[in-house]
Structures are given as structure tokens and as C-alpha cells.
Write a protein that holds these residues in place. Structure first.
Motif, short mmCIF file in Angstrom:
data_model
loop_
_atom_site.label_atom_id
_atom_site.label_comp_id
_atom_site.label_asym_id
_atom_site.label_seq_id
_atom_site.Cartn_x
_atom_site.Cartn_y
_atom_site.Cartn_z
N VAL A 116 0.85 -1.19 0.00
CA VAL A 116 0.00 0.00 0.00
C VAL A 116 0.88 1.24 0.00
O VAL A 116 1.93 1.28 0.66
N ASN A 117 0.45 2.27 -0.71
CA ASN A 117 1.17 3.53 -0.73
C ASN A 117 1.26 4.07 0.71
O ASN A 117 0.23 4.25 1.36
N PRO A 118 2.47 4.33 1.21
CA PRO A 118 2.62 4.80 2.59
C PRO A 118 1.83 6.08 2.89
O PRO A 118 1.43 6.31 4.03
N SER A 119 1.60 6.90 1.88
CA SER A 119 0.85 8.15 2.13
C SER A 119 -0.58 7.86 2.57
O SER A 119 -1.17 8.67 3.29
N LEU A 120 -1.13 6.74 2.15
CA LEU A 120 -2.48 6.37 2.60
C LEU A 120 -2.48 6.07 4.09
O LEU A 120 -3.37 6.48 4.82
N LEU A 121 -1.46 5.35 4.56
CA LEU A 121 -1.35 5.07 6.00
C LEU A 121 -1.12 6.37 6.78
O LEU A 121 -1.67 6.57 7.86
N LEU A 122 -0.30 7.26 6.21
CA LEU A 122 0.01 8.52 6.87
C LEU A 122 -1.22 9.42 6.98
O LEU A 122 -1.33 10.23 7.90
N LYS A 123 -2.15 9.25 6.08
CA LYS A 123 -3.39 10.03 6.13
C LYS A 123 -4.14 9.81 7.44
O LYS A 123 -4.82 10.70 7.94
N TYR A 124 -4.01 8.60 8.00
CA TYR A 124 -4.79 8.22 9.18
C TYR A 124 -3.97 8.10 10.47
O TYR A 124 -4.51 7.71 11.49
N ALA A 125 -2.68 8.37 10.41
CA ALA A 125 -1.85 8.17 11.61
C ALA A 125 -0.67 9.13 11.62
O ALA A 125 -0.39 9.81 10.63
N GLU A 126 0.03 9.15 12.73
CA GLU A 126 1.19 10.02 12.87
C GLU A 126 2.37 9.57 12.02
O GLU A 126 3.20 10.37 11.61
N LYS A 127 2.45 8.25 11.79
CA LYS A 127 3.53 7.69 10.98
C LYS A 127 2.93 6.78 9.92
O LYS A 127 1.82 6.28 10.09
N ALA A 128 3.68 6.55 8.86
CA ALA A 128 3.19 5.75 7.74
C ALA A 128 3.33 4.25 8.01
O ALA A 128 3.92 3.51 7.23
N VAL A 129 2.80 3.82 9.15
CA VAL A 129 2.81 2.40 9.51
C VAL A 129 1.43 2.03 10.04
O VAL A 129 0.68 2.89 10.52
#
Length: 142
Positions: free
Chosen positions: A100-113
Motif C-alpha cells: 500500500v502507498n505509505p501516504s495512505l497510511l500517513l493520512k490516518y496516523a502520525e507515521k506511515a505504519v
């Protein structure tokens, strides 16, 4: 009555293909019989899963997960009555956040994890919904 349950758990080791395949195969087999649908998202040692279906069936499935030795530190993130399924297309779909594109994870959290332990259950559900909308969910459909 339909319900949706979202939970997070950890594994004792990083999920490999064999472990994830085993969990998905068990889920897909059991869920098809019970009328339970949902999505499993994984990354490193973290699982995030949403289950939908009848209240009794979803609760029984969740209780089995809590007892499953492949999961540890299981935490209930959200439980709600719903009028319709959001993840009804899969007996158990899967998302590998490594793809998954890390920016999608970063959209919902402080870090892209993936760390559902650090965000609300509603945020975790929003992430899963967006992953579903962006065709990041694969696996056996109903």
C-alpha cells in the motif's frame, strides 16, 4: 441484526505467507458457513480486522480469535449495530500494507505504519474502508 466488530492484535512473530494463508483459509472456511464477512489487514506483527454479520456469529468468531494462539494482545476497537455490510464482498479479504502507498497510511496516523493501537477504532475502520475503495483488498469473494 447485523453488527460490525473491529479489532487489532499482534503476533509473536512477523506474519509470513504461511501464517497469513493459514489465518485466511480458516477465516474463509468458517465465515462462509456463519455468514460472516470482512477484511484482514496486516503489517509486521500487527493485524487489523473487521468482521460483519449476525451478532451471535460475529461474537463467536471474535471469541475464537481471542483464544487463537496465533494472536496476542487482542484489543476490541469498535463494535456497532449496522444497517448494511460495508465489506460484504469477501468471506475474508486481505490487505498487505507492504503493498500500500505509505501516504495512505500517513493520512490516518502520525507515521506511515499500520498501528491501530495508536488510533481510534473509527479511524481504523476509515482506513479499511479506503483500502477497500482503492482496490487494495484481495482474496476470496463470496
Amino acid at each position: 441484526m447485523l453488527v460490525r466488530l473491529t479489532y487489532a492484535s499482534r503476533t509473536l512473530r512477523k506474519p509470513d505467507k504461511k501464517l497469513v494463508s493459514s489465518i485466511l483459509a480458516t477465516s474463509q472456511k468458517n465465515n462462509a458457513v456463519r455468514g460472516v464477512t470482512g477484511v484482514l489487514c496486516f503489517s509486521d506483527e500487527v493485524f487489523l480486522q473487521v468482521l460483519e454479520g449476525g451478532r451471535e456469529e460475529v461474537c463467536e468468531t471474535y471469541n475464537a480469535i481471542v483464544r487463537d494462539e496465533r494472536h496476542t494482545r487482542v484489543q476490541l476497537l469498535n463494535f456497532e449495530e449496522i444497517s448494511e455490510r460495508r465489506f460484504g464482498g469477501w468471506t475474508m479479504g486481505q490487505v498487505d500494507t507492504g503493498r500500500v502507498n505509505p501516504s495512505l497510511l500517513l493520512k490516518y496516523a502520525e507515521k506511515a505504519v499500520l498501528n491501530p493501537f495508536a488510533v481510534s477504532g473509527k479511524v481504523s475502520l476509515a482506513l479499511l474502508e479506503e483500502l477497500s475503495d482503492t482496490a487494495s483488498v484481495v482474496g476470496r469473494s463470496i
